[in-house]
Design an enzyme around this catalytic site. Structure first.
Site, PDB file in Angstrom:
ATOM      1  N   PRO A  11       0.788  -1.222   0.000  1.00  0.00           N
ATOM      2  CA  PRO A  11       0.000   0.000   0.000  1.00  0.00           C
ATOM      3  C   PRO A  11       0.826   1.281   0.000  1.00  0.00           C
ATOM      4  O   PRO A  11       1.867   1.364   0.660  1.00  0.00           O
ATOM      5  CB  PRO A  11      -0.834  -0.101   1.291  1.00  0.00           C
ATOM      6  CG  PRO A  11      -0.164  -1.136   2.118  1.00  0.00           C
ATOM      7  CD  PRO A  11       0.500  -2.068   1.154  1.00  0.00           C
ATOM      8  N   ASN A  12       0.313   2.238  -0.763  1.00  0.00           N
ATOM      9  CA  ASN A  12       0.868   3.592  -0.869  1.00  0.00           C
ATOM     10  C   ASN A  12       2.178   3.684  -1.650  1.00  0.00           C
ATOM     11  O   ASN A  12       2.678   4.784  -1.888  1.00  0.00           O
ATOM     12  CB  ASN A  12       1.040   4.247   0.510  1.00  0.00           C
ATOM     13  CG  ASN A  12      -0.284   4.417   1.201  1.00  0.00           C
ATOM     14  OD1 ASN A  12      -1.205   4.992   0.616  1.00  0.00           O
ATOM     15  ND2 ASN A  12      -0.424   3.901   2.408  1.00  0.00           N
ATOM     16  N   ARG A  19       5.171  11.077  -1.757  1.00  0.00           N
ATOM     17  CA  ARG A  19       5.334  10.788  -0.326  1.00  0.00           C
ATOM     18  C   ARG A  19       6.557  11.538   0.212  1.00  0.00           C
ATOM     19  O   ARG A  19       7.373  12.027  -0.557  1.00  0.00           O
ATOM     20  CB  ARG A  19       5.482   9.266  -0.120  1.00  0.00           C
ATOM     21  CG  ARG A  19       4.230   8.508  -0.555  1.00  0.00           C
ATOM     22  CD  ARG A  19       4.314   7.049  -0.207  1.00  0.00           C
ATOM     23  NE  ARG A  19       4.236   6.825   1.237  1.00  0.00           N
ATOM     24  CZ  ARG A  19       4.312   5.618   1.804  1.00  0.00           C
ATOM     25  NH1 ARG A  19       4.474   4.534   1.063  1.00  0.00           N
ATOM     26  NH2 ARG A  19       4.231   5.497   3.118  1.00  0.00           N
ATOM     27  N   TYR A  24      11.435   8.551   1.472  1.00  0.00           N
ATOM     28  CA  TYR A  24      11.171   7.688   0.311  1.00  0.00           C
ATOM     29  C   TYR A  24      11.810   8.169  -0.983  1.00  0.00           C
ATOM     30  O   TYR A  24      11.675   7.502  -2.009  1.00  0.00           O
ATOM     31  CB  TYR A  24       9.644   7.553   0.127  1.00  0.00           C
ATOM     32  CG  TYR A  24       8.947   7.043   1.377  1.00  0.00           C
ATOM     33  CD1 TYR A  24       9.273   5.791   1.899  1.00  0.00           C
ATOM     34  CD2 TYR A  24       8.006   7.816   2.048  1.00  0.00           C
ATOM     35  CE1 TYR A  24       8.664   5.331   3.058  1.00  0.00           C
ATOM     36  CE2 TYR A  24       7.386   7.353   3.205  1.00  0.00           C
ATOM     37  CZ  TYR A  24       7.718   6.111   3.709  1.00  0.00           C
ATOM     38  OH  TYR A  24       7.123   5.647   4.852  1.00  0.00           O
ATOM     39  N   ASN A  74       8.203  -5.341  -0.823  1.00  0.00           N
ATOM     40  CA  ASN A  74       8.097  -4.217   0.102  1.00  0.00           C
ATOM     41  C   ASN A  74       6.625  -4.161   0.516  1.00  0.00           C
ATOM     42  O   ASN A  74       5.798  -3.641  -0.227  1.00  0.00           O
ATOM     43  CB  ASN A  74       8.526  -2.915  -0.571  1.00  0.00           C
ATOM     44  CG  ASN A  74       8.454  -1.748   0.397  1.00  0.00           C
ATOM     45  OD1 ASN A  74       7.906  -1.869   1.506  1.00  0.00           O
ATOM     46  ND2 ASN A  74       8.999  -0.606   0.005  1.00  0.00           N
ATOM     47  N   ALA A  77       3.154  -0.519   4.822  1.00  0.00           N
ATOM     48  CA  ALA A  77       2.674  -0.535   6.205  1.00  0.00           C
ATOM     49  C   ALA A  77       2.245  -1.926   6.675  1.00  0.00           C
ATOM     50  O   ALA A  77       2.227  -2.198   7.884  1.00  0.00           O
ATOM     51  CB  ALA A  77       1.517   0.453   6.354  1.00  0.00           C
ATOM     52  N   ASP A  87       2.166 -15.299   6.978  1.00  0.00           N
ATOM     53  CA  ASP A  87       1.804 -16.708   6.768  1.00  0.00           C
ATOM     54  C   ASP A  87       1.912 -17.097   5.300  1.00  0.00           C
ATOM     55  O   ASP A  87       2.332 -18.218   4.983  1.00  0.00           O
ATOM     56  CB  ASP A  87       0.387 -16.973   7.287  1.00  0.00           C
ATOM     57  CG  ASP A  87       0.312 -16.937   8.819  1.00  0.00           C
ATOM     58  OD1 ASP A  87       1.380 -16.847   9.469  1.00  0.00           O
ATOM     59  OD2 ASP A  87      -0.810 -17.000   9.360  1.00  0.00           O
ATOM     60  N   GLU A  98      12.987  -9.073   1.726  1.00  0.00           N
ATOM     61  CA  GLU A  98      12.237  -7.912   2.228  1.00  0.00           C
ATOM     62  C   GLU A  98      13.005  -6.641   1.866  1.00  0.00           C
ATOM     63  O   GLU A  98      14.224  -6.579   2.055  1.00  0.00           O
ATOM     64  CB  GLU A  98      12.124  -8.023   3.765  1.00  0.00           C
ATOM     65  CG  GLU A  98      11.489  -6.833   4.434  1.00  0.00           C
ATOM     66  CD  GLU A  98      11.768  -6.788   5.942  1.00  0.00           C
ATOM     67  OE1 GLU A  98      12.583  -7.589   6.450  1.00  0.00           O
ATOM     68  OE2 GLU A  98      11.165  -5.920   6.596  1.00  0.00           O
ATOM     69  N   HIS A 100      12.870  -2.186   1.954  1.00  0.00           N
ATOM     70  CA  HIS A 100      12.266  -0.900   2.345  1.00  0.00           C
ATOM     71  C   HIS A 100      13.120   0.236   1.816  1.00  0.00           C
ATOM     72  O   HIS A 100      14.356   0.155   1.848  1.00  0.00           O
ATOM     73  CB  HIS A 100      12.161  -0.770   3.868  1.00  0.00           C
ATOM     74  CG  HIS A 100      11.334  -1.849   4.468  1.00  0.00           C
ATOM     75  ND1 HIS A 100       9.962  -1.849   4.427  1.00  0.00           N
ATOM     76  CD2 HIS A 100      11.706  -2.992   5.082  1.00  0.00           C
ATOM     77  CE1 HIS A 100       9.517  -2.944   5.003  1.00  0.00           C
ATOM     78  NE2 HIS A 100      10.552  -3.657   5.418  1.00  0.00           N
ATOM     79  N   ARG A 107      12.946   4.454  12.720  1.00  0.00           N
ATOM     80  CA  ARG A 107      11.868   5.440  12.705  1.00  0.00           C
ATOM     81  C   ARG A 107      10.951   5.246  13.924  1.00  0.00           C
ATOM     82  O   ARG A 107      11.421   4.862  14.993  1.00  0.00           O
ATOM     83  CB  ARG A 107      11.126   5.348  11.367  1.00  0.00           C
ATOM     84  CG  ARG A 107      12.032   5.710  10.181  1.00  0.00           C
ATOM     85  CD  ARG A 107      11.331   5.544   8.840  1.00  0.00           C
ATOM     86  NE  ARG A 107      10.151   6.406   8.737  1.00  0.00           N
ATOM     87  CZ  ARG A 107       9.246   6.294   7.772  1.00  0.00           C
ATOM     88  NH1 ARG A 107       9.384   5.374   6.823  1.00  0.00           N
ATOM     89  NH2 ARG A 107       8.197   7.103   7.755  1.00  0.00           N
TER      90      ARG A 107
HETATM   91  C1  DQA Z   1       8.194   1.322   3.824  1.00  0.00           C
HETATM   92  C2  DQA Z   1       8.245   1.612   5.320  1.00  0.00           C
HETATM   93  C3  DQA Z   1       6.886   1.413   5.943  1.00  0.00           C
HETATM   94  O1  DQA Z   1       6.957   1.679   7.337  1.00  0.00           O
HETATM   95  C4  DQA Z   1       5.887   2.360   5.324  1.00  0.00           C
HETATM   96  O2  DQA Z   1       4.607   2.132   5.875  1.00  0.00           O
HETATM   97  C5  DQA Z   1       5.865   2.298   3.860  1.00  0.00           C
HETATM   98  C6  DQA Z   1       7.120   2.139   3.133  1.00  0.00           C
HETATM   99  C7  DQA Z   1       9.545   1.675   3.144  1.00  0.00           C
HETATM  100  O3  DQA Z   1       9.712   1.283   1.993  1.00  0.00           O
HETATM  101  O4  DQA Z   1      10.386   2.336   3.735  1.00  0.00           O
HETATM  102  O5  DQA Z   1       4.818   2.458   3.219  1.00  0.00           O
HETATM  103  O6  DQA Z   1       7.964  -0.041   3.624  1.00  0.00           O
END
Ligand code: DQA
Length: 143
Positions: A11-12, A19, A24, A74, A77, A87, A98, A100, A107
């Site tokens: 998401p987002n 953002r 980011y 990624n 949230a 799961d 993973e 980010h 943070r």
């Molecule tokens: C994120 C970090 C998360 O805490 C955040 O909610 C995001 C982006 C990152 O890429 O740094 O949406 O995954």
């Protein structure tokens, strides 16, 4: 040998570019995906998926079983909330990375809760789009 890789963004992440840049960076997701393709440089096929919906991400991970050799994810949230994505990743039998953009562990306290890390093989964080490129290079170095 890795032949195909699925990059999943939660998401987002479709809003990158709008953002907060201090966390980011300034690049859009489309621009980052282009950089990922260039970095992969035909070493393997890369597909991309983004969704704002937890269930859709879970279905995509399930569908990736036996279709993709690796997932770079990624979860946005959902990293901090989703037992269900944990799961689904646990079931997936390929390599799981993973990623980010931000320094997620440095943070707010709520971002220190992480449901995906223990089911992933590796984490890259805090280098903006470079985190994805590190993940691609990690996969390139797996023989
Ligand atoms: C994120 C970090 C998360 O805490 C955040 O909610 C995001 C982006 C990152 O890429 O740094 O949406 O995954």
């Amino acid at each position: 040998m890795i032949k195909n890789v699925l990059v999943i963004n939660g998401p987002n992440l479709n809003m990158l570019g709008k953002r907060p840049k201090e966390h980011y960076g300034a690049k859009t997701l489309a621009e980052i995906n282009e950089l990922i393709k260039c970095e992969a440089n035909n070493s393997f096929l890369v597909d991309f998926y983004q969704s704002n919906y937890e269930g859709d991400i879970i279905t995509k991970i399930q569908d990736a079983i036996s279709k993709y050799d690796a997932i770079i994810i990624n979860p946005g949230a959902y990293t901090h909330t989703s037992v269900a994505i944990h799961d689904a990743l646990e079931i997936y039998n390929g390599i799981k990375i993973e990623v980010h953009l931000s320094k997620v562990d440095e943070r707010e306290d709520f971002r220190k809760i992480n449901f995906v890390r223990d089911v992933c093989d590796k984490t890259f964080a805090g280098k903006l789009e470079g985190s994805y490129l590190d993940a691609i290079n990690y996969l390139k170095n797996i023989k």
